[in-house]
Design a protein around this motif. Structure first.
Motif, PDB file in Angstrom:
ATOM      1  N   HIS A 253     106.826  46.314  36.019  1.00  0.00           N
ATOM      2  CA  HIS A 253     106.391  45.266  35.043  1.00  0.00           C
ATOM      3  C   HIS A 253     106.305  46.067  33.654  1.00  0.00           C
ATOM      4  CE1 HIS A 253     106.267  41.954  37.441  1.00  0.00           C
ATOM      5  NE2 HIS A 253     105.306  42.425  38.200  1.00  0.00           N
ATOM      6  N   LEU A 254     106.598  47.300  33.413  1.00  0.00           N
ATOM      7  CA  LEU A 254     106.803  47.942  32.383  1.00  0.00           C
ATOM      8  C   LEU A 254     108.124  48.155  31.610  1.00  0.00           C
ATOM      9  CD1 LEU A 254     104.994  51.428  31.838  1.00  0.00           C
ATOM     10  CD2 LEU A 254     107.435  51.325  30.997  1.00  0.00           C
ATOM     11  N   GLN A 255     108.448  47.814  30.510  1.00  0.00           N
ATOM     12  CA  GLN A 255     109.368  47.825  29.677  1.00  0.00           C
ATOM     13  C   GLN A 255     109.534  48.331  28.430  1.00  0.00           C
ATOM     14  OE1 GLN A 255     109.810  43.500  30.089  1.00  0.00           O
ATOM     15  NE2 GLN A 255     109.794  43.362  27.695  1.00  0.00           N
ATOM     16  N   GLN A 256     110.836  48.971  27.788  1.00  0.00           N
ATOM     17  CA  GLN A 256     110.931  49.365  26.447  1.00  0.00           C
ATOM     18  C   GLN A 256     109.914  50.541  26.332  1.00  0.00           C
ATOM     19  OE1 GLN A 256     110.197  45.052  25.517  1.00  0.00           O
ATOM     20  NE2 GLN A 256     111.456  45.246  23.896  1.00  0.00           N
ATOM     21  N   LEU A 257     110.127  51.416  27.017  1.00  0.00           N
ATOM     22  CA  LEU A 257     109.423  52.815  26.779  1.00  0.00           C
ATOM     23  C   LEU A 257     110.032  53.505  25.577  1.00  0.00           C
ATOM     24  CD1 LEU A 257     106.983  54.802  27.459  1.00  0.00           C
ATOM     25  CD2 LEU A 257     108.540  55.617  29.128  1.00  0.00           C
ATOM     26  N   GLN A 258     109.369  53.705  24.737  1.00  0.00           N
ATOM     27  CA  GLN A 258     109.893  54.541  23.464  1.00  0.00           C
ATOM     28  C   GLN A 258     108.944  55.683  23.158  1.00  0.00           C
ATOM     29  OE1 GLN A 258     110.080  51.536  20.535  1.00  0.00           O
ATOM     30  NE2 GLN A 258     112.179  50.749  21.127  1.00  0.00           N
ATOM     31  N   ALA A 259     109.526  56.768  22.785  1.00  0.00           N
ATOM     32  CA  ALA A 259     108.711  57.832  22.379  1.00  0.00           C
ATOM     33  C   ALA A 259     108.897  58.380  20.817  1.00  0.00           C
ATOM     34  CB  ALA A 259     108.895  58.904  23.165  1.00  0.00           C
ATOM     35  N   ARG A 260     107.869  58.919  20.332  1.00  0.00           N
ATOM     36  CA  ARG A 260     108.088  59.454  19.011  1.00  0.00           C
ATOM     37  C   ARG A 260     107.154  60.427  18.593  1.00  0.00           C
ATOM     38  NH1 ARG A 260     105.339  56.953  15.042  1.00  0.00           N
ATOM     39  NH2 ARG A 260     104.637  55.384  16.256  1.00  0.00           N
ATOM     40  N   GLN A 261     107.550  61.588  17.767  1.00  0.00           N
ATOM     41  CA  GLN A 261     106.791  62.473  17.172  1.00  0.00           C
ATOM     42  C   GLN A 261     106.871  62.320  15.578  1.00  0.00           C
ATOM     43  OE1 GLN A 261     107.423  66.155  19.289  1.00  0.00           O
ATOM     44  NE2 GLN A 261     105.201  65.951  19.909  1.00  0.00           N
ATOM     45  N   GLY A 262     106.006  61.946  14.983  1.00  0.00           N
ATOM     46  CA  GLY A 262     105.963  61.629  13.355  1.00  0.00           C
ATOM     47  C   GLY A 262     107.054  60.652  13.136  1.00  0.00           C
ATOM     48  N   ARG A 263     108.122  61.100  12.526  1.00  0.00           N
ATOM     49  CA  ARG A 263     109.387  60.149  12.222  1.00  0.00           C
ATOM     50  C   ARG A 263     110.496  60.489  13.329  1.00  0.00           C
ATOM     51  NH1 ARG A 263     110.191  60.309   5.859  1.00  0.00           N
ATOM     52  NH2 ARG A 263     108.292  59.384   5.136  1.00  0.00           N
ATOM     53  N   ARG A 264     110.220  61.346  14.171  1.00  0.00           N
ATOM     54  CA  ARG A 264     111.224  61.422  14.875  1.00  0.00           C
ATOM     55  C   ARG A 264     111.201  60.809  16.415  1.00  0.00           C
ATOM     56  NH1 ARG A 264     112.604  66.562  18.255  1.00  0.00           N
ATOM     57  NH2 ARG A 264     110.372  67.021  18.492  1.00  0.00           N
ATOM     58  N   THR A 265     112.249  60.062  16.648  1.00  0.00           N
ATOM     59  CA  THR A 265     112.392  59.563  17.937  1.00  0.00           C
ATOM     60  C   THR A 265     112.642  60.450  19.054  1.00  0.00           C
ATOM     61  OG1 THR A 265     113.048  57.559  16.596  1.00  0.00           O
ATOM     62  CG2 THR A 265     113.492  57.419  18.956  1.00  0.00           C
ATOM     63  N   LEU A 266     112.222  60.320  20.237  1.00  0.00           N
ATOM     64  CA  LEU A 266     112.347  61.163  21.310  1.00  0.00           C
ATOM     65  C   LEU A 266     113.046  60.117  22.394  1.00  0.00           C
ATOM     66  CD1 LEU A 266     109.231  63.190  21.171  1.00  0.00           C
ATOM     67  CD2 LEU A 266     111.330  63.953  20.233  1.00  0.00           C
ATOM     68  N   THR A 267     113.760  60.847  23.513  1.00  0.00           N
ATOM     69  CA  THR A 267     114.233  60.021  24.554  1.00  0.00           C
ATOM     70  C   THR A 267     113.421  60.270  25.805  1.00  0.00           C
ATOM     71  OG1 THR A 267     116.068  60.278  23.358  1.00  0.00           O
ATOM     72  CG2 THR A 267     116.330  59.427  25.509  1.00  0.00           C
ATOM     73  N   PRO A 268     112.636  59.421  26.253  1.00  0.00           N
ATOM     74  CA  PRO A 268     112.127  59.518  27.503  1.00  0.00           C
ATOM     75  C   PRO A 268     113.035  59.525  28.783  1.00  0.00           C
ATOM     76  CG  PRO A 268     111.084  57.861  26.480  1.00  0.00           C
ATOM     77  CD  PRO A 268     112.422  58.007  25.792  1.00  0.00           C
ATOM     78  N   VAL A 269     113.051  60.721  29.428  1.00  0.00           N
ATOM     79  CA  VAL A 269     113.815  60.603  30.798  1.00  0.00           C
ATOM     80  C   VAL A 269     113.210  60.065  31.941  1.00  0.00           C
ATOM     81  CG1 VAL A 269     115.327  62.052  32.371  1.00  0.00           C
ATOM     82  CG2 VAL A 269     115.230  62.588  29.891  1.00  0.00           C
ATOM     83  N   GLN A 270     113.596  59.197  32.535  1.00  0.00           N
ATOM     84  CA  GLN A 270     112.776  58.464  33.676  1.00  0.00           C
ATOM     85  C   GLN A 270     113.244  59.385  35.111  1.00  0.00           C
ATOM     86  OE1 GLN A 270     113.529  54.396  34.378  1.00  0.00           O
ATOM     87  NE2 GLN A 270     111.775  54.043  35.849  1.00  0.00           N
ATOM     88  N   LEU A 271     112.254  59.896  35.710  1.00  0.00           N
ATOM     89  CA  LEU A 271     112.269  60.808  36.923  1.00  0.00           C
ATOM     90  C   LEU A 271     112.345  60.116  38.130  1.00  0.00           C
ATOM     91  CD1 LEU A 271     109.796  63.445  35.466  1.00  0.00           C
ATOM     92  CD2 LEU A 271     112.360  63.561  35.262  1.00  0.00           C
ATOM     93  N   ASP A 272     111.650  59.017  38.280  1.00  0.00           N
ATOM     94  CA  ASP A 272     111.551  58.239  39.455  1.00  0.00           C
ATOM     95  C   ASP A 272     111.088  57.030  39.176  1.00  0.00           C
ATOM     96  OD1 ASP A 272     108.736  58.230  39.490  1.00  0.00           O
ATOM     97  OD2 ASP A 272     108.679  59.948  40.893  1.00  0.00           O
ATOM     98  N   LYS A 273     110.690  55.938  40.282  1.00  0.00           N
ATOM     99  CA  LYS A 273     110.579  54.427  39.847  1.00  0.00           C
ATOM    100  C   LYS A 273     109.252  54.488  39.022  1.00  0.00           C
ATOM    101  CE  LYS A 273     107.548  54.524  44.182  1.00  0.00           C
ATOM    102  NZ  LYS A 273     107.601  53.953  45.086  1.00  0.00           N
ATOM    103  N   CYS A 274     108.440  55.407  38.827  1.00  0.00           N
ATOM    104  CA  CYS A 274     107.311  55.268  37.810  1.00  0.00           C
ATOM    105  C   CYS A 274     106.897  56.257  37.010  1.00  0.00           C
ATOM    106  CB  CYS A 274     106.069  54.768  38.860  1.00  0.00           C
ATOM    107  SG  CYS A 274     105.734  56.212  40.082  1.00  0.00           S
ATOM    108  N   ARG A 275     107.918  57.310  36.889  1.00  0.00           N
ATOM    109  CA  ARG A 275     107.424  58.558  36.114  1.00  0.00           C
ATOM    110  C   ARG A 275     108.613  58.892  35.151  1.00  0.00           C
ATOM    111  NH1 ARG A 275     107.428  63.764  38.920  1.00  0.00           N
ATOM    112  NH2 ARG A 275     105.867  65.131  37.991  1.00  0.00           N
ATOM    113  N   TRP A 276     107.975  59.295  34.013  1.00  0.00           N
ATOM    114  CA  TRP A 276     108.888  59.680  32.945  1.00  0.00           C
ATOM    115  C   TRP A 276     108.746  61.187  32.285  1.00  0.00           C
ATOM    116  CZ3 TRP A 276     107.400  55.048  33.713  1.00  0.00           C
ATOM    117  CH2 TRP A 276     107.941  54.148  33.815  1.00  0.00           C
ATOM    118  N   GLN A 277     109.536  61.798  31.996  1.00  0.00           N
ATOM    119  CA  GLN A 277     109.445  63.140  31.283  1.00  0.00           C
ATOM    120  C   GLN A 277     109.872  62.862  29.722  1.00  0.00           C
ATOM    121  OE1 GLN A 277     110.669  66.674  33.123  1.00  0.00           O
ATOM    122  NE2 GLN A 277     112.139  66.888  31.550  1.00  0.00           N
ATOM    123  N   ILE A 278     109.153  63.720  28.919  1.00  0.00           N
ATOM    124  CA  ILE A 278     109.470  63.442  27.362  1.00  0.00           C
ATOM    125  C   ILE A 278     109.593  65.074  26.948  1.00  0.00           C
ATOM    126  CG2 ILE A 278     109.038  62.729  25.179  1.00  0.00           C
ATOM    127  CD1 ILE A 278     107.297  60.967  27.941  1.00  0.00           C
TER     128      ILE A 278
END
Ligand SMILES: [Zn+2]
Length: 596
Positions: free
Chosen positions: A59-84
């Motif tokens: 039920h989790l959607q639209q995961l976004q990552a940021r540092q200051g003004r910089r947008t980062l891309t989360p990489v999905q590792l498995d069904k419930c885990r991400w790496q940034i």
């Protein structure tokens, strides 16, 4: 699970707010002050207390990552885990939405009437920082003006309505404190010196809140006395292991369920089971009080005293324990018993409830296949994933576990001055309100009774033989009589009867229905009785109508529909099956047993 300690005590911060009531979406912003260069985040796959992998990340959607003004891309590792991948010198902010439309106590809910969530559904776990303080800020934006907030989590800085900042000492505490918000009914009482808050969402106008508060208070006082009074020697009751406790009850048309937490519980009940102003509460209210008593007892038995396997929860997979028969079963034994001691049940009602659980066990063929210890370990794939074969394949560690507790209590009471109450308090002392093993139970039993209980545990807990219920009950003033069983039980069937159709839910192992070739899912359409000129056929609207047409004839033909085919099956109706009926024979020993 390997775990690095936090570099500093910088809290992990979550901001939670309503994103869209009608789309049932929460918006969450997670700020990690000191991330790792390759930061991992994950959502739990289960919630402690409910032993099923539920994969809340669906039920989790639209995961976004940021540092200051910089947008980062989360990489999905498995069904419930991400790496940034990020700069570890700068705070990392993640934002996402969570869909919340499950009315159970285990996940999250959001609509125009109320909001509810468990941290396991909304709060990504920051790997490596689980032991750091965690802060949750619930923002009022998007919530209706009359909504207030209730939770067991300590408030740091909140407004009059309860919106604002809450603090947990670690991730475990954060996800062990569900939040309820809405325009709910609210009441308070004190028990054992601790503040208790009771919140009811969805109550009808006829709801008798004063009655519920008074009865809940009696339950809490009785439970606190149970754990902290020091047994029959009397003395002053001690204090409970929490300064404040919160009941979060949600009433819906047909809800039922509860989940225990360290200083709160989330409960669901049917609206009609709430007490009503000006009328005598019915059986449903007794069920609700039993639920309250059950979850409150868990505050000691499973949240503090707990399986050694749960010393540290692993949120990434199943956490196995062979001890649910103790933690769920013994809690089930005491839930109704404490209602009796609190004066909320009479002896006859108590015996009726006990009678029901004994008959339920006896109509479960799976008790001869799995021990309660095996059933505990298998909970993740059996009890929590019940299907038409469940009664044939396993046994309820709630039901049989409670009867093991009964056998242990009645045996102790027959042999000497001690009771199961002393065993529970002995375990609480011995394990210092923390992790326990089966050996600890054996040690406390040995110490109190002066003999080994290995044989009883081998038979009752690790074996599949019958429990010595009849003998023990009769020693304590309860007579056991046999009475003819209902037709469904005689046939070895569980059916549903709705809208004039009889549908088979379960065919019990070794019964007449199984021999006849009936199967789960079959619709029982009719019955043919007699032979030759006396033969006649009848439509069945209720299973018991079979007796109306067949009378005492042992052999009939049943007509069933299966996969759009009509089948005629030869069924032999057994005469002999019986069930137990418990009756009060001798008030004195019964009174001694039901007393503390
Ligand atoms: Zn329970």
């Amino acid at each position: 699970m390997p775990r690095r300690s936090a570099r500093t005590a910088a809290p992990v911060r979550y901001q939670v707010q309503v994103d869209d009531l009608h789309a049932h979406l929460f918006r969450v912003t997670l700020t990690i002050a000191q991330p790792q260069a390759e930061q991992h985040v994950a959502l739990p796959v289960w919630i402690p207390g409910s032993y099923l992998v539920r994969e809340f990340s669906r039920h989790l959607q639209q995961l976004q990552a940021r540092q200051g003004r910089r947008t980062l891309t989360p990489v999905q590792l498995d069904k419930c885990r991400w790496q940034i991948a990020c700069d570890p010198q700068q705070p990392l902010a993640l934002s996402y939405r969570v869909y919340a439309f499950d009315a159970s106590v285990r996940t999250a809910w959001l609509d125009a009437a109320r909001g509810f969530f468990n941290g396991t559904s909304l709060c990504l776990r920051v790997e490596g920082q689980e032991d750091a303080p965690h802060e949750l800020e619930l923002l009022p934006a998007g919530s209706p003006a009359d909504w207030r907030v209730a939770t067991g989590l300590p408030a740091l800085q909140v407004d009059r309505r309860g919106f604002g900042r809450y603090q947990a000492s670690d991730y475990d505490e954060l996800v062990d404190c569900p939040f309820e918000f809405g325009a709910f009914w609210q009441g308070r009482f004190k028990a054992g010196g601790a503040e208790h808050e009771f919140v009811v969402a969805g109550a009808p106008p006829s709801f008798d809140g004063a009655r519920l508060l008074a009865d809940a208070q009696r339950i809490c006082d009785t439970a606190i006395r149970f754990w902290h009074a020091g047994g029959r020697s009397g003395g002053r009751a001690g204090k409970p292991p929490f300064p404040r406790y919160v009941f979060l009850l949600n009433a819906t048309d047909d809800g039922y369920g509860g989940l225990e937490h360290r200083n709160s519980t989330a409960l669901a009940c049917a609206r009609r089971d709430l007490p009503r102003l000006g009328s005598k509460p019915g059986e449903g209210y007794t069920t609700l009080l039993g639920l309250i008593s059950h979850e409150y007892f868990h505050t000691w038995n499973v949240k503090r005293l707990r399986p050694a396997d749960f010393t540290r929860y692993d949120y990434t997979r199943e956490n196995y324990t062979g001890l649910l028969w103790f933690f769920e079963g013994y809690t089930s034994y005491y839930d109704d018993l404490l209602l009796r001691r609190a004066g909320l049940l009479d002896d006859a009602t108590y015996l009726r409830l006990l009678n029901k659980s004994i008959n339920q066990l006896q109509q479960t063929p799976g008790r001869l296949l799995q021990s309660v210890a095996q059933a505990s370990f298998d909970a993740w794939v059996k009890y929590y994933r019940a299907d038409e074969n469940t009664p044939n394949a396993t046994v309820s560690y709630y039901g049989k576990g409670a009867l093991v507790a009964l056998c242990m209590d009645l045996t102790l009471r027959a042999e000497g001055p001690h009771t199961l109450d002393d065993v529970m308090r002995g375990l609480w002392q011995r394990c210092q309100a923390g992790p326990m093993r089966e050996d600890d139970l054996l040690a406390v039993l040995q110490e109190l009774s002066g003999r080994s209980w290995a044989r009883e545990l081998r038979r009752w807990v690790h074996g599949t033989g019958e429990l010595p219920l009849q003998e023990l009950l009769e020693r304590h003033g309860v007579s056991v009589q046999e009475e003819p069983a209902q037709l469904a039980q005689r046939l070895g069937l569980r059916v549903s009867e709705t809208g004039g159709t009889v549908q088979i839910k379960t065919v019990l192992r070794g019964g007449a229905a199984e021999q006849a070739g009936l199967a789960a899912g079959d619709e029982c359409l009719g019955v043919e009785v007699g032979s030759g000129m006396a033969r006649s056929s009848w439509r069945l609207r209720k299973l018991d109508d079979l007796l109306l047409y067949a009378g005492e004839q042992p052999r009939v033909q049943v007509l069933v529909a299966r996969d759009q085919r009509l089948l005629q099956l030869k069924l032999t109706v057994p005469r002999a099956a019986t069930t137990w009926r418990l009756a009060l024979r001798d008030k004195l020993p019964l009174a001694r047993w039901l007393a503390p």
